[in-house]
Motif scaffolding. Sequence first.
Motif, PDB file in Angstrom:
ATOM      1  N   LEU A  41       0.801  -0.959   0.240  1.00  0.00           N
ATOM      2  CA  LEU A  41       0.372  -0.393  -0.158  1.00  0.00           C
ATOM      3  C   LEU A  41       0.900   1.127  -0.091  1.00  0.00           C
ATOM      4  CD1 LEU A  41      -2.705  -1.088   3.177  1.00  0.00           C
ATOM      5  CD2 LEU A  41      -2.903  -0.507   0.039  1.00  0.00           C
ATOM      6  N   GLY A  42       1.705   1.068   0.954  1.00  0.00           N
ATOM      7  CA  GLY A  42       3.278   2.574   0.621  1.00  0.00           C
ATOM      8  C   GLY A  42       3.533   3.087   2.005  1.00  0.00           C
ATOM      9  N   LEU A  43       4.342   3.782   2.224  1.00  0.00           N
ATOM     10  CA  LEU A  43       4.587   4.003   3.449  1.00  0.00           C
ATOM     11  C   LEU A  43       4.059   4.638   3.676  1.00  0.00           C
ATOM     12  CD1 LEU A  43       8.533   5.455   2.383  1.00  0.00           C
ATOM     13  CD2 LEU A  43       7.848   3.031   2.984  1.00  0.00           C
ATOM     14  N   LEU A  44       4.069   4.963   5.203  1.00  0.00           N
ATOM     15  CA  LEU A  44       2.925   5.836   6.710  1.00  0.00           C
ATOM     16  C   LEU A  44       3.147   7.369   6.524  1.00  0.00           C
ATOM     17  CD1 LEU A  44       2.028   3.113   9.075  1.00  0.00           C
ATOM     18  CD2 LEU A  44       0.877   3.504   7.305  1.00  0.00           C
ATOM     19  N   ALA A  45       3.019   8.053   6.670  1.00  0.00           N
ATOM     20  CA  ALA A  45       2.908   9.686   6.947  1.00  0.00           C
ATOM     21  C   ALA A  45       4.140   9.973   7.886  1.00  0.00           C
ATOM     22  CB  ALA A  45       1.335  10.635   6.398  1.00  0.00           C
ATOM     23  N   ARG A  46       3.122   9.088   8.681  1.00  0.00           N
ATOM     24  CA  ARG A  46       4.317   9.396  10.627  1.00  0.00           C
ATOM     25  C   ARG A  46       5.530   8.933  10.123  1.00  0.00           C
ATOM     26  NH1 ARG A  46       0.793   5.119  12.226  1.00  0.00           N
ATOM     27  NH2 ARG A  46       1.382   3.398  12.506  1.00  0.00           N
TER      28      ARG A  46
END
Length: 59
Positions: free
Chosen positions: A42-47
Amino acid sequence: MSERAAPFYCPYCGAEDLFPNETGHGAWECRACNRAFQLKYLGLLARGVQTNVAGGDEI
């Protein structure tokens, strides 16, 4: 270009009897429990990575 990593075990029953499924990219089938599943990045987390800024030991 390298191949993507294959799953080591079924997320439903834990068996290692996995084979690629013909439905598409990232699809696998477990012949032990007769289930098909698909893996998707899904991708990298923003935090981002969180660290302990207090510096103390956690109780």
